[in-house]
Write a protein that holds these residues in place. Structure first.
Motif, PDB file in Angstrom:
ATOM      1  N   GLY A  83      -4.883   3.737  -0.321  1.00 10.85           N
ATOM      2  CA  GLY A  83      -4.263   4.905   0.292  1.00 10.85           C
ATOM      3  C   GLY A  83      -3.341   4.516   1.425  1.00 10.85           C
ATOM      4  N   TYR A  84      -3.790   3.572   2.251  1.00 12.93           N
ATOM      5  CA  TYR A  84      -2.958   3.071   3.344  1.00 12.93           C
ATOM      6  C   TYR A  84      -1.725   2.362   2.786  1.00 12.93           C
ATOM      7  CZ  TYR A  84      -1.704   0.638   7.689  1.00 12.93           C
ATOM      8  OH  TYR A  84      -1.036   0.160   8.802  1.00 12.93           O
ATOM      9  N   ALA A  85      -1.907   1.618   1.707  1.00  9.58           N
ATOM     10  CA  ALA A  85      -0.788   0.873   1.114  1.00  9.58           C
ATOM     11  C   ALA A  85       0.296   1.800   0.566  1.00  9.58           C
ATOM     12  CB  ALA A  85      -1.299  -0.052   0.009  1.00  9.58           C
ATOM     13  N   VAL A  86      -0.092   2.897  -0.087  1.00 13.47           N
ATOM     14  CA  VAL A  86       0.941   3.807  -0.616  1.00 13.47           C
ATOM     15  C   VAL A  86       1.674   4.505   0.522  1.00 13.47           C
ATOM     16  CG1 VAL A  86      -0.219   4.126  -2.850  1.00 13.47           C
ATOM     17  CG2 VAL A  86      -0.616   5.783  -1.012  1.00 13.47           C
ATOM     18  N   ASP A  87       0.973   4.781   1.619  1.00 14.24           N
ATOM     19  CA  ASP A  87       1.642   5.371   2.780  1.00 14.24           C
ATOM     20  C   ASP A  87       2.662   4.405   3.372  1.00 14.24           C
ATOM     21  OD1 ASP A  87       0.234   7.741   2.606  1.00 14.24           O
ATOM     22  OD2 ASP A  87      -1.258   7.176   4.102  1.00 14.24           O
ATOM     23  N   GLU A  88       2.267   3.143   3.488  1.00 13.08           N
ATOM     24  CA  GLU A  88       3.170   2.149   4.072  1.00 13.08           C
ATOM     25  C   GLU A  88       4.357   1.871   3.149  1.00 13.08           C
ATOM     26  OE1 GLU A  88       3.041   0.544   7.265  1.00 13.08           O
ATOM     27  OE2 GLU A  88       1.896   2.411   7.406  1.00 13.08           O
ATOM     28  N   ALA A  89       4.118   1.862   1.847  1.00 16.51           N
ATOM     29  CA  ALA A  89       5.227   1.692   0.902  1.00 16.51           C
ATOM     30  C   ALA A  89       6.213   2.847   1.028  1.00 16.51           C
ATOM     31  CB  ALA A  89       4.689   1.598  -0.523  1.00 16.51           C
ATOM     32  N   ILE A 120      -8.904  15.075  -4.313  1.00 15.32           N
ATOM     33  CA  ILE A 120      -8.440  15.404  -2.969  1.00 15.32           C
ATOM     34  C   ILE A 120      -6.920  15.543  -2.956  1.00 15.32           C
ATOM     35  CG2 ILE A 120      -8.234  14.607  -0.575  1.00 15.32           C
ATOM     36  CD1 ILE A 120     -11.090  15.273  -1.282  1.00 15.32           C
ATOM     37  N   VAL A 121      -6.440  16.565  -2.270  1.00 14.62           N
ATOM     38  CA  VAL A 121      -5.029  16.684  -1.912  1.00 14.62           C
ATOM     39  C   VAL A 121      -4.992  16.723  -0.385  1.00 14.62           C
ATOM     40  CG1 VAL A 121      -2.941  18.078  -2.052  1.00 14.62           C
ATOM     41  CG2 VAL A 121      -4.484  17.930  -4.018  1.00 14.62           C
ATOM     42  N   ALA A 122      -4.211  15.819   0.231  1.00 10.49           N
ATOM     43  CA  ALA A 122      -4.218  15.696   1.682  1.00 10.49           C
ATOM     44  C   ALA A 122      -2.809  15.453   2.201  1.00 10.49           C
ATOM     45  CB  ALA A 122      -5.152  14.559   2.108  1.00 10.49           C
ATOM     46  N   LYS A 123      -2.696  15.293   3.521  1.00 10.02           N
ATOM     47  CA  LYS A 123      -1.359  15.136   4.112  1.00 10.02           C
ATOM     48  C   LYS A 123      -0.772  13.771   3.828  1.00 10.02           C
ATOM     49  CE  LYS A 123      -2.729  13.621   8.768  1.00 10.02           C
ATOM     50  NZ  LYS A 123      -2.608  13.901  10.220  1.00 10.02           N
ATOM     51  N   ASN A 124      -1.607  12.776   3.483  1.00 14.07           N
ATOM     52  CA  ASN A 124      -1.096  11.441   3.161  1.00 14.07           C
ATOM     53  C   ASN A 124      -2.101  10.710   2.265  1.00 14.07           C
ATOM     54  OD1 ASN A 124      -3.138  10.372   4.895  1.00 14.07           O
ATOM     55  ND2 ASN A 124      -1.777  10.585   6.648  1.00 14.07           N
ATOM     56  N   GLY A 125      -1.715   9.525   1.810  1.00 15.00           N
ATOM     57  CA  GLY A 125      -2.561   8.772   0.903  1.00 15.00           C
ATOM     58  C   GLY A 125      -3.812   8.241   1.555  1.00 15.00           C
TER      59      GLY A 125
END
Length: 321
Positions: free
Chosen positions: A162-168, A262-267
């Protein structure tokens, strides 16, 4: 006279990493722009894998784990500090239902699944003694970490992708890409809606004999999606079906055949929420979803018949008719 802008075109790229395939769909005005942006994003994912992997012997995460019980404070990179800080906040919020110190239990459970045999009580007790988020101390001033108990091993499998897709996605933004989707093996982050649409169309439907969420598709922009469950990854031992997801309280795989979307504000949020809500009792899980800003959850449970419960914001999503 100003040159006319080239029209936006859709481009798609893929890259193997973190035990899965990372996929990027983006809109750009030229092939060189698209390729350069996608490559930079994939390079960022590679960099994060070197930091967070529990498979790479010299990863930053494994080097930190190797310091367990020595009393040493280890200086962290900004990325590992950020992920561990979020993880500890979530661990406290969920009273340990989400816990990145479960590495010894994860290793033990992987072995049990391969050998098709439950661990002995003695071996399980030893692994549990080396876990517990309370034994991971973070020093905010120096951005250091200390693992207090010998044998501790960190595992970021429930937050790392999840952190990786946000950073990408952040790299794509820096490269001038405003419309994109990044998918890391089902951990998804989207930005603006594609041209002429209400949003990215994401399919939340998965079904088999015991798991059904009803063929739902949503429109989503500026958000993240993740799903956890034992639909594909499970093992049956002594007549009981165990998930690949560890219950930190028992040290074994979950057994209640639950699927959490889950649907959220970020990955990042979508990733950790999908795991935490898999472990917590359903009532507490829905409360946590409702208390998390911009998060929605659907929980399908297969104990005593299939039931589905949804949080308030999940019911308010923009569904594709």
């Amino acid at each position: 006279m100003a040159r006319k802008k080239l029209p936006l075109q859709r481009y798609e790229y893929s890259h193997p990493q973190m035990g899965t395939i990372f996929r990027i769909v983006l809109y750009a005005r030229s092939v060189p722009q698209a390729q350069a942006a996608a490559q930079a994003a994939f390079n960022r994912v590679d960099q994060l894998n070197q930091i967070m992997s529990d498979y790479i012997p010299d990863s930053e995460l494994n080097q930190l784990s190797a310091s367990a019980g020595t009393g040493k404070e280890v200086k962290l990179s900004p990325d590992l500090w950020q992920v561990l800080q979020i993880s500890q906040e979530v661990a406290r919020k969920t009273q340990g239902a989400f816990d990145v110190t479960v590495g010894p239990l994860v290793q033990l459970w992987r072995r049990s699944r391969r050998q098709q045999q439950l661990p002995s009580p003695e071996v399980l007790a030893k692994a549990k003694a080396a876990t517990g988020y309370q034994h991971l101390h973070l020093n905010k001033k120096n951005q250091t970490a200390k693992l207090l108990v010998s044998g501790m091993q960190l595992d970021l499998g429930a937050i790392g992708k999840g952190y990786a897709v946000d950073e990408a996605m952040e790299v794509l933004r820096q490269k001038g890409i405003k419309i994109a989707l990044v998918d890391g093996g089902g951990n998804i982050r989207v930005s603006k809606a594609p041209p002429g649409t209400k949003g990215w169309v994401l399919d939340l439907s998965i079904s088999n004999e015991t798991d059904h969420i009803g063929g739902k598709q949503i429109y989503l922009k500026h958000g993240g999606v993740a799903t956890s469950g034992d639909l594909y990854q499970f093992v049956e031992l002594n007549g009981l079906r165990y998930s690949h997801i560890i219950n930190p309280f028992t040290g074994l795989g979950l057994t209640d055949q639950r699927r959490v979307t889950i649907v959220a504000k970020n990955g990042t949020n979508a990733d950790w929420l999908s795991t935490a809500l898999s472990v917590l009792p359903i009532k507490q899980a829905l409360t946590l979803a409702n208390r998390t800003p911009k998060a929605g959850a659907a929980i399908v449970s297969n104990i005593n018949g299939t039931t589905q419960q949804q949080s308030r914001r999940f019911r308010q999503l923009k569904w594709v008719k």
